[in-house]
Design an enzyme around this catalytic site. Structure first.
Site, PDB file in Angstrom:
ATOM      1  N   LYS A 146       0.824  -1.213   0.000  1.00 59.16           N
ATOM      2  CA  LYS A 146       0.000   0.000   0.000  1.00 59.16           C
ATOM      3  C   LYS A 146       0.856   1.260   0.000  1.00 59.16           C
ATOM      4  O   LYS A 146       1.954   1.267   0.538  1.00 59.16           O
ATOM      5  CB  LYS A 146      -0.892   0.031   1.258  1.00 59.16           C
ATOM      6  CG  LYS A 146      -2.008  -0.986   1.311  1.00 59.16           C
ATOM      7  CD  LYS A 146      -2.815  -0.751   2.587  1.00 59.16           C
ATOM      8  CE  LYS A 146      -4.007  -1.696   2.695  1.00 59.16           C
ATOM      9  NZ  LYS A 146      -4.695  -1.520   3.989  1.00 59.16           N
ATOM     10  N   ARG A 156     -12.583  13.227   9.875  1.00 59.49           N
ATOM     11  CA  ARG A 156     -13.604  14.127   9.292  1.00 59.49           C
ATOM     12  C   ARG A 156     -14.965  13.457   9.418  1.00 59.49           C
ATOM     13  O   ARG A 156     -15.063  12.305   9.806  1.00 59.49           O
ATOM     14  CB  ARG A 156     -13.301  14.352   7.810  1.00 59.49           C
ATOM     15  CG  ARG A 156     -13.129  13.022   7.081  1.00 59.49           C
ATOM     16  CD  ARG A 156     -13.096  13.153   5.588  1.00 59.49           C
ATOM     17  NE  ARG A 156     -12.551  11.953   4.945  1.00 59.49           N
ATOM     18  CZ  ARG A 156     -13.251  10.845   4.701  1.00 59.49           C
ATOM     19  NH1 ARG A 156     -14.499  10.754   5.083  1.00 59.49           N
ATOM     20  NH2 ARG A 156     -12.683   9.803   4.119  1.00 59.49           N
TER      21      ARG A 156
END
Lengths: 156, 445, 445, 156
Positions: B158, B292
């Site tokens: 990743k 968020r």
């Protein structure tokens, strides 16, 4: 309202610069539109469908400005100078000093026309070409959006 | 308290924030690109400011323009929504320096949790399980092979700066590690301007289960239970639900406690989400934290009855949480379908003018959307046009309710993913809860 | 179990029933008058049958046509909704004789509770308090005066067959009793073809508080708490909410127990409502029972999470209730605004074509409506075009949410009562909960 | 407003720079738009806006019947005989017996044309005037709605 009435109506309108005409009576409703700027009708549809009417008053403050002077027709050789950024419009470097330009002034390419302050930064807006100031659209210290018309000038 | 909020976003999330502000009695300022002047968030906000041209970089990502918009409208806070600047630490800092309340976590929180490697190090310290793998960037193919051997295949490579699937490579045999490593690095470079990659264990048929957390500036942190976001296509979530049908109360508590511990470890002070992989043996591993509000937050609102966006705003204003962990009860089952302006089979974006629009109604049906009849879906931005959320007493009823709501939902003039969602709601495996992140690749709908 | 239901109604309630059936996997047949062929309930039902011309008497009240529609579509049940044939005992009987399940109470239930005098006698036996007054029809002006003297003014004269305010006269002095008595009788005769009237105590500034009850064919009866329907204009409910802000848990239990007792007294086996007057001293008096689903049932659904229409259908199918009284919990606060196609000031009906329609969305907002853009609101039927319902954590938040939802709700082309409702939501007395059935006559909005 | 009026109207407008024309009376509504934009659908919007597409298959069974033959054009002197009630259409008093009428038959006013069964009651439908059977629209034992066309006849 029969075909004769319509004929008369159309003739009447053709002799004017009316771009749209709408009339509604108990019996009938007529809507006439001239020219090929489809925007107006486009806007119309959403406006009814969308909650625009819900908060009309509030919208004025900032938003109506651009559209407003965008619509005012221009003489030939006339150009709009718009704001490249959001900020506060100043016609002079400081309250005491003289304005950068006055209506009627002729400015050279690269000459500062005004300041738009954003985040405490004074951004000098310079003329891209030699021109005469026809109108100063914004008042001193007025907030401006991206794309707001600041000046109308006449290319020289 | 906050008096006027600039909403530095567009679409349904901008509307979501405007609604929360209206109910809190807070004034709102919509900022928008010039092509968005007819957008619903512009029409519904108390004020609006055009901040730039269509390109996001010049408008919704234009920090200077957004801050200026706040200045000329005398706003005292900025809500970034999701995407755009919502996880940009620099922007949070600039807001602070300009005396504007950034409705979200601190810049430090974002930096720490935004970078995957530092995030893994932080949560590990807090005792949160992570997938076996490297915590530092892997620099050479040789090192990559050695680590893969250590962990044992399958492994996944990743991008440290990555997200949303780009720069991810799954490797099933050591021999293919070098190529995958190179490919991942170049994708990472192209996608995020940073080639750094890391390697971790890849677990088969995992569920994506995330915990919603809520924190204030007084050290209070609670969690609102989990969301199962396993229905994904190319790592993009399409359907989310709460609760997760395989979670026991014990496991929920365990994962919740981990999430809270992770948040406390960074003195987190806003709403956020800790994403876990849950494998078939109900072992869970920390993936990442989203600092968020998330697209799928409504499913949690439906089952907890808590208005997460309001709490986020109040927390940013310095108010203590109005709930303790004991107050949180999960009631019934909620599902969200993300309706995109895309071809329902090929998922190719289909922007255009909406010509005929009718939303579903009735008990337990919620629509979060910024579109309306005759609105033009623009090609410049995200293809998410509506979130259809249902709440019912149990998962079976929720699925039936979603199916009838999807049937009622009329969006004419453009292609949408509604037909796709109806297929899922009628799919035997989905109905039986046999889902994992590989569901859509595996199942023929 | 029921396989196919004929919905003997139109508008939002027809849609409400279709939605419940779809979620239960039951097929639906919409019946409609010829002018209603474009109605939403016709479009959303699995089948539809035109049963007559516009006049209700020839279509929606045409028992023969409705039964025939059930026969030609092989339906096995009929849902009457509210209004029309919903409280017609004869129709319930005919359905039974034709082997059709009538989704509602028995004909006997309706007869007993439909007639106000027999209803008062029945509930009195069950120990439910009623307003002091006559239980039998008053035949002469002399008798009327004597009774008024007995009870003490103010008294109210009501039609035994009446409802919705017609044939009601409030009398403050004995001298005016004879005229009022005569007037009430003639109004009753004109309105209901039956001049019989009765007299009872009239209490000042009462609240209209009703208890939702739910019963099955196995003797189980529970209540789902109360609704406050005090905001009425000429005895027509306009705004309903749950819970009632002045009810204590004790009072709720007391009233609930009375309602359950009344239902048990008649072996009631469906959903229904017991309407009470609640005076300023929190003393309550039985008014009447509605033996049908009510317009305002959604507020109770929002605070209890129970799908009342589904339970009604399941009960009619012989299923036992899925809840005990202990399962019933009231969560948060819900408000319903009835949006009518009427002038918001004069309340004169304004049928016509809807040209521009956008419904509100977001957390805690529910719309029950059968209208759509370009739909023509017909002059032949009720002016109720939409029910806007909100649910929030408390009454204050619910009022704010309703106000912002009303602001978002766009219905162009016809006049609606949305502006009226916004005025109420912003009225100090309403916000403070100072409401009673005289609110609208008293308050200048 | 007949075709001649429309013709005149169109001609009238073609000679001008009118881009859109709309007129509505109690009876009819006209919308004319010039130039090549797909806005014409704008008018169709209502139809699409309603959830009609949602459940199309289901609708056929009963509902399309009336509209269907209501549309078929009639010769002059031809009339439609519609069902006054909902029920089941029978062309004969019993399966064994002969039909009440056949195509080509002439029936007198008051003569029974068929039966519509509703709630086990056999309702004889009689002709209101002397006429010739042109078409038997419904099949025997077919369900019929209020207003469904049963026969097309020719007045004599």
């Amino acid at each position: 309202m029969d075909i004769k009435d319509i004929k008369a109506l159309v003739k009447l309108i053709m002799d004017t610069d009316i771009s749209e005409f709408e009339m509604e009576t108990d019996e009938d409703r007529v809507f006439i539109k001239r020219g090929s700027q489809q925007e107006i009708i486009h806007v119309a549809a959403p406006v009814t469908a969308a909650p625009a009417p819900a908060s009309p008053a509030s919208q004025q403050i900032i938003s109506d400005a651009p559209s407003a002077n965008a619509e005012t027709p221009l003489g030939d050789k006339q150009e709009r100078v718009t704001s490249p950024i959001v900020g506060t419009f100043y016609i002079a470097p400081s309250p005491e000093s003289d304005p950068y330009v006055r209506v009627g002034d002729v400015v050279d390419a690269g000459q500062t026309m005004c300041i738009v302050e954003a985040m405490k930064l004074m951004n000098e807006i310079e003329s891209e070409y030699k021109c005469k100031i026809v109108e100063i659209v914004k008042a001193n210290a007025e907030p401006v959006e991206f794309g707001d018309v600041l000046f109308i000038v006449e290319k020289i | 308290m906050i008096h006027k909020v600039v909403i530095a976003n567009r679409g349904e999330i901008a509307l979501r924030i405007i609604r929360a502000c209206k109910e809190l009695g807070i004034k709102t300022v919509a900022v928008h690109s010039d092509v968005d002047s007819e957008a619903l968030h512009v029409k519904l906000a108390d004020q609006s400011v055009c901040i730039g041209p269509a390109a996001s970089a010049d408008s919704y990502l234009n920090m200077k323009a957004i801050i200026s918009a706040a200045e000329i409208t005398d706003a005292d806070a900025i809500h970034p929504g999701y995407g755009f600047l919502s996880e940009n630490a620099e922007f949070a800092e600039i807001c602070q320096n300009c005396g504007l309340t950034f409705i979200g976590p601190t810049a430090e929180n974002m930096r720490l949790m935004g970078d995957k490697i530092s995030a893994r190090q932080t949560v590990t310290k807090a005792g949160v399980p992570i997938l076996p793998g490297t915590t530092n960037a892997v620099t050479s193919a040789e090192e990559a092979v050695r680590i893969a051997e250590e962990i044992g295949c399958p492994v996944i490579i990743k991008a440290t700066a990555g997200g949303g699937g780009r720069g991810m490579k799954i490797v099933h045999s050591l021999t293919s590690v070098p190529n995958a490593f190179a490919a991942a690095r170049s994708e990472a470079k192209a996608g995020f301007g940073n080639p750094e990659v890391y390697i971790e264990k890849y677990c088969e048929r995992p569920r994506h289960v995330e915990i919603q957390i809520m924190a204030d500036k007084h050290g209070n942190v609670i969690h609102l239970g989990e969301r199962d976001c396993s229905i994904q296509r190319r790592h993009q979530k399409l359907i989310e639900e709460a609760p997760c049908s395989v979670l026991t109360d014990e496991l929920r508590k365990e994962m919740g406690d981990c999430a809270v511990a992770a948040a406390k470890a960074v003195n987190y002070s806003s709403v956020g989400t800790i994403e876990f992989l849950l494998d078939s043996d109900n072992k869970f591993y920390f993936m990442e934290m989203n600092t968020r509000i998330q697209v799928e937050h409504p499913v949690t609102e439906m089952v907890t009855g808590i208005d997460i966006v309001k709490e986020q705003i109040l927390a940013a204003a310095g108010k203590p949480l109005r709930y303790t962990q004991a107050d949180i009860k999960i009631t019934g089952h909620a599902i969200e379908c993300r309706i995109n302006a895309e071809d329902p089979d090929k998922f190719t974006p289909c922007p255009g003018k909406i010509d005929g629009y009718h939303t579903p109604g009735g008990l337990g049906v919620r629509v979060d959307s910024a579109i309306y009849d005759q609105y033009k879906v623009l090609p410049y931005y995200d293809s998410l046009i509506a979130k259809l959320i249902v709440h019912a007493e149990n998962r079976e009823e929720a699925i039936r309710r979603m199916d009838r709501a999807l049937e009622e939902y009329i969006i004419e003039g453009i292609k949408t993913t509604i037909p796709f969602h109806r297929k899922v709601m009628n799919n035997k495996d989905f109905i039986e809860g046999n889902i994992d992140t590989g569901f859509l690749e595996r199942i023929k709908l």
